[in-house]
Design an enzyme around this catalytic site. Structure first.
Site, PDB file in Angstrom:
ATOM      1  N   LYS A 149      11.344 -15.332 -11.931  1.00  0.00           N
ATOM      2  CA  LYS A 149      11.041 -14.233 -12.873  1.00  0.00           C
ATOM      3  C   LYS A 149       9.952 -14.658 -13.848  1.00  0.00           C
ATOM      4  CE  LYS A 149      12.370 -11.600 -11.245  1.00  0.00           C
ATOM      5  NZ  LYS A 149      13.213 -11.218 -10.144  1.00  0.00           N
TER       6      LYS A 149
ATOM      7  N   HIS B  50      16.097 -37.055  -9.090  1.00  0.00           N
ATOM      8  CA  HIS B  50      15.411 -37.493  -7.866  1.00  0.00           C
ATOM      9  C   HIS B  50      13.936 -37.118  -7.873  1.00  0.00           C
ATOM     10  CE1 HIS B  50      19.257 -38.732  -6.294  1.00  0.00           C
ATOM     11  NE2 HIS B  50      19.745 -37.579  -6.736  1.00  0.00           N
TER      12      HIS B  50
ATOM     13  N   CYS C 144       0.854  -1.178   0.000  1.00  0.00           N
ATOM     14  CA  CYS C 144       0.000   0.000   0.000  1.00  0.00           C
ATOM     15  C   CYS C 144       0.895   1.236   0.000  1.00  0.00           C
ATOM     16  CB  CYS C 144      -0.942   0.111   1.199  1.00  0.00           C
ATOM     17  SG  CYS C 144      -2.100  -1.233   1.323  1.00  0.00           S
TER      18      CYS C 144
ATOM     19  N   TRP D  27      -2.823  -2.612  -1.616  1.00  0.00           N
ATOM     20  CA  TRP D  27      -2.565  -4.032  -1.821  1.00  0.00           C
ATOM     21  C   TRP D  27      -3.376  -4.722  -0.734  1.00  0.00           C
ATOM     22  CZ3 TRP D  27      -0.566  -8.279   0.792  1.00  0.00           C
ATOM     23  CH2 TRP D  27      -0.247  -9.388  -0.023  1.00  0.00           C
TER      24      TRP D  27
ATOM     25  N   GLU E 183       6.473 -14.971 -11.996  1.00  0.00           N
ATOM     26  CA  GLU E 183       5.810 -13.784 -11.465  1.00  0.00           C
ATOM     27  C   GLU E 183       5.326 -12.834 -12.548  1.00  0.00           C
ATOM     28  OE1 GLU E 183       8.176 -11.204  -8.963  1.00  0.00           O
ATOM     29  OE2 GLU E 183       9.968 -11.680 -10.076  1.00  0.00           O
TER      30      GLU E 183
ATOM     31  N   ASN F 159      -1.314   2.199   5.702  1.00  0.00           N
ATOM     32  CA  ASN F 159      -0.485   1.118   5.159  1.00  0.00           C
ATOM     33  C   ASN F 159      -0.017   0.294   6.352  1.00  0.00           C
ATOM     34  OD1 ASN F 159       3.008   1.142   4.171  1.00  0.00           O
ATOM     35  ND2 ASN F 159       1.544  -0.499   3.973  1.00  0.00           N
ATOM     36  N   GLY F 160      -0.333  -1.000   6.339  1.00  0.00           N
ATOM     37  CA  GLY F 160       0.077  -1.858   7.459  1.00  0.00           C
ATOM     38  C   GLY F 160      -1.069  -2.759   7.858  1.00  0.00           C
TER      39      GLY F 160
ATOM     40  N   GLU G 111      16.135 -18.116  -9.483  1.00  0.00           N
ATOM     41  CA  GLU G 111      15.762 -16.743  -9.826  1.00  0.00           C
ATOM     42  C   GLU G 111      15.126 -16.684 -11.221  1.00  0.00           C
ATOM     43  OE1 GLU G 111      15.259 -14.110  -8.391  1.00  0.00           O
ATOM     44  OE2 GLU G 111      15.452 -12.514  -9.848  1.00  0.00           O
TER      45      GLU G 111
ATOM     46  N   ARG H 233       3.629  -0.291  -5.022  1.00  0.00           N
ATOM     47  CA  ARG H 233       3.403  -0.855  -3.693  1.00  0.00           C
ATOM     48  C   ARG H 233       2.068  -1.593  -3.586  1.00  0.00           C
ATOM     49  NH1 ARG H 233       6.794   1.467   0.136  1.00  0.00           N
ATOM     50  NH2 ARG H 233       5.358   0.883   1.776  1.00  0.00           N
TER      51      ARG H 233
ATOM     52  N   LYS I  18       5.558  -4.335  -4.817  1.00  0.00           N
ATOM     53  CA  LYS I  18       7.016  -4.296  -4.757  1.00  0.00           C
ATOM     54  C   LYS I  18       7.544  -4.347  -3.326  1.00  0.00           C
ATOM     55  CE  LYS I  18      10.991  -3.047  -6.973  1.00  0.00           C
ATOM     56  NZ  LYS I  18      11.322  -4.370  -7.475  1.00  0.00           N
TER      57      LYS I  18
END
Ligand code: F6R
Length: 614
Positions: free
Chosen positions: A491, A510, A2, A75, A494, A101-102, A487, A27, A609
């Site tokens: 990428k 395995h 947020c 968010w 997402e 925000n929180g 990574e 955000r 983010k």
């Protein structure tokens, strides 16, 4: 998560708020809203599910007057991302509105008590509970807004950055923070509030970072005053921002992510500029200088991080153990903090974070500090919470990263970890002078090698065309390239929403090998180095099951070409720097695939983010 903004001054607030929200959209982008106080009497609240642009379309034709206002981009945590749950949220009498925000963790208990006292709620959010709580305290104890807020904040548990506007105090913006970031920008007779400095930078460079449990009272006439929630006066500490406005623009690229991928030669150069000199043969990390002995003599190093930053930590583990011979443990911050970990005074805990605000990383660090460890940070955002609570640290100097998928932040984190490993190795005498010098030379040559690699972007785009319709993908690597496989897979997942897994190449046998058929793209890092032969064998195993191999190889390699559908060459480099170079083709592949699939590259669904909730 947020983003919140606020403005009080002589300008029209609405355009300032909208521009600020657009900058903070990274955000969260589930909904957006603003509240504008017009003539001190009319409080216009506009909010909408969707992006800031949806809000702008909704507001068109409505009154946007007022020189005081607040805004929010969400968010979702509590409640669906819809119009009702969008911020700002109002008190029961509608005279006061708040953005937050929180997370208010005890909101449920508070809500039940407030309902008993006659409050009714429109939304499912924890935020609405907070604004009602302030209203309740204000009327019950007949106190002013600041005092009511102060008392309310002593009752809530959790994290908050909030800004409040009230018709009863029409010349004030009131804000507070705990665990979520909040910055006050100081202009000429005007003030800005924002979750980070990006909405503020074009108006003023002078800012005050609020500390936890502080309340900022901004009055048109009296200016800024800060008190703690325990009612102690605090004198504001003004910081000058060094960020440039152009860094926040797309600069001709279609997406921030592409711009940020292409910025990597510059970003990596900035991350070592002034910190190493190959000609003179030295390396130094200023912010860690004071802790060099602690690190060199540490019993072990614990690296804590989340997501992409955790992958950087895994590469760091290879570097530090290989070069400096100190045991390293790399931990997901969210797991570490909840499993009663053993932390000793001679442990050095290093947090890696782009934003410097990730809630779990921050909390794990605080816990480590309380248990007596030396806590250090490798952080990108200057002045962020992690950079402020750590004993020491190094900024990555990647510059603002706006695309939600991390690119240049990751490669600069890895660059810094390589420098850190070299620095400690030198101090501990675990590296030969020759190897040390060779690595310094390689490091200085790295930006040019990345520039060269980026010239193959068009070819990588062609390769991406072949795999854009895949439903699954595997990424394989060994040694320090294994985290790069993780990574690469992250990428792809997402931003293109293709399911992808990263594996150590030898682990494939395995289990995951069962997934391989003629539809499975398998991305393999098969660069020259000690593991080369073994990786080539792993590639043969994939080939035998008809898997489609796309290999990252060292320039001039011929052996892999025969078995792979495509090879992408990276410039020859010391093994230590291969993870950085090998990352770049994976970033580009994911980027192009996501664009071809019509995905929102810079703002992928469900993500934000800065993850400031646990
Ligand atoms: C993925 C990504 C995330 C972040 C993670 C930690 O591209 O960006 O996985 O790496 O949320 O964020 P920071 O580094 O800000 O602590």
């Amino acid at each position: 998560m947020c983003g919140i903004v606020g403005y009080i001054g002589n300008k029209k607030a609405y355009p300032v708020l909208i521009k600020g929200l657009s900058r903070l959209e990274y955000r969260g982008y589930d909904s957006a809203g603003v509240a504008l106080l017009e003539n001190g009497t009319d409080l216009n609240v506009y909010k909408r599910q969707g992006k800031v642009q949806d809000l702008v379309a909704f507001v068109e034709g409505k009154s946007t007057a007022g020189t005081l206002g607040i805004g929010h981009t969400r968010w979702a945590t509590h409640g669906l991302p819809n119009d009702i749950n969008a911020h700002p949220h109002a008190s029961g009498d509608g005279r006061m509105v708040l953005v937050h925000n929180g997370i208010i963790e005890n909101y449920d208990v508070l809500k039940k008590e407030l309902i008993k006292r006659g409050h009714t709620f429109k939304s499912e959010t924890d935020t609405e509970v907070l604004v009602h709580l302030i209203e309740e305290i204000k009327s019950k104890y007949k106190v002013d807004l600041v005092e009511a807020l102060r008392m309310a904040l002593n009752e809530v548990h959790g994290a908050y950055a909030i800004v409040i506007v009230s018709k009863d105090e029409p010349n004030k913006l009131i804000a507070a923070k705990k665990s979520s970031p909040l910055v006050v920008g100081l202009g000429d007779d005007e003030y800005y509030l924002a979750s980070d400095a990006t909405p503020i930078i074009e108006y003023t460079k002078n800012v005050v970072y609020l500390e936890d449990e502080q309340i900022a009272i901004i009055d048109r006439k009296d200016g800024l005053r800060i008190i703690s929630i325990h009612n102690k006066e605090v004198s504001p500490e003004i910081t000058e921002l060094s960020m440039q406005l152009e860094e926040l623009e797309r600069g001709g690229y279609d997406h921030f992510m592409l711009k940020e991928i292409h910025e990597q030669p510059r970003a990596i150069h900035d991350s070592f500029r002034g910190r190493l000199n190959a000609k003179e043969g030295w390396i130094t990390l200023g912010g860690l200088k004071q802790y060099e002995d602690q690190i060199a003599n540490a019993n072990r190093i614990i690296i804590i991080a989340c997501g992409t930053s955790w992958h950087a930590g895994l590469v760091g583990e290879y570097y530090i153990e290989d070069l400096a011979r100190i045991p390293v443990e790399v931990e997901y911050a969210s797991e570490f903090r909840y499993r009663n970990p053993i932390i000793r005074k001679d442990d050095v805990v290093i947090a890696i974070s782009q934003s410097g605000e990730t809630a779990d990383t921050l909390a794990a660090l605080k816990m480590s500090k309380d248990m007596g460890a030396t806590i250090l940070g490798i952080v990108n955002v200057v002045g962020s919470s992690i950079s402020r609570i750590t004993h020491g640290g190094s900024y990555t100097h990647a510059g603002p990263e706006i695309g939600v998928a991390s690119t240049k932040a990751f490669t600069t984190q890895v660059t810094l970890l390589a420098m850190l490993a070299m620095m400690i190795a030198k101090k501990r005498n675990t590296i030969s002078p020759r190897r040390f010098q060779a690595l310094l030379d390689e490091m200085e040559a790295l930006p040019k090698k990345i520039e060269k690699l980026l010239l193959s972007a068009d070819r990588i785009k062609e390769i991406a065309t072949e795999y854009k319709d895949a439903h699954n993908a595997l990424y394989l690597g060994r040694g320090s390239s294994f985290p790069i496989a993780l990574e690469g897979a992250l990428k792809l997942k997402e931003i293109s929403y293709i399911h992808a897994e990263g594996y150590p190449a030898a682990e494939m046998k395995h289990g995951p090998i069962a997934l391989i058929d003629e539809n499975m793209p398998v991305f393999v890092i098969a660069t020259k180095g000690p593991n080369y032969e073994k990786v080539v064998s792993n590639i043969q195993e994939v080939k035998a099951r008809k898997g489609r191999i796309i290999a990252i190889v060292t320039e001039g390699d011929t052996a892999v070409k025969d078995v792979a559908e495509y090879v992408i060459e990276i410039p020859e480099a010391d093994e230590i720097l291969v993870p950085i170079l090998a990352t770049i083709p994976f970033q580009l592949i994911s980027y192009y695939i996501a664009v071809m699939r019509g995905c929102n590259v810079d703002q992928p669904r469900n993500l934000a983010k800065s993850v400031t909730v646990e």
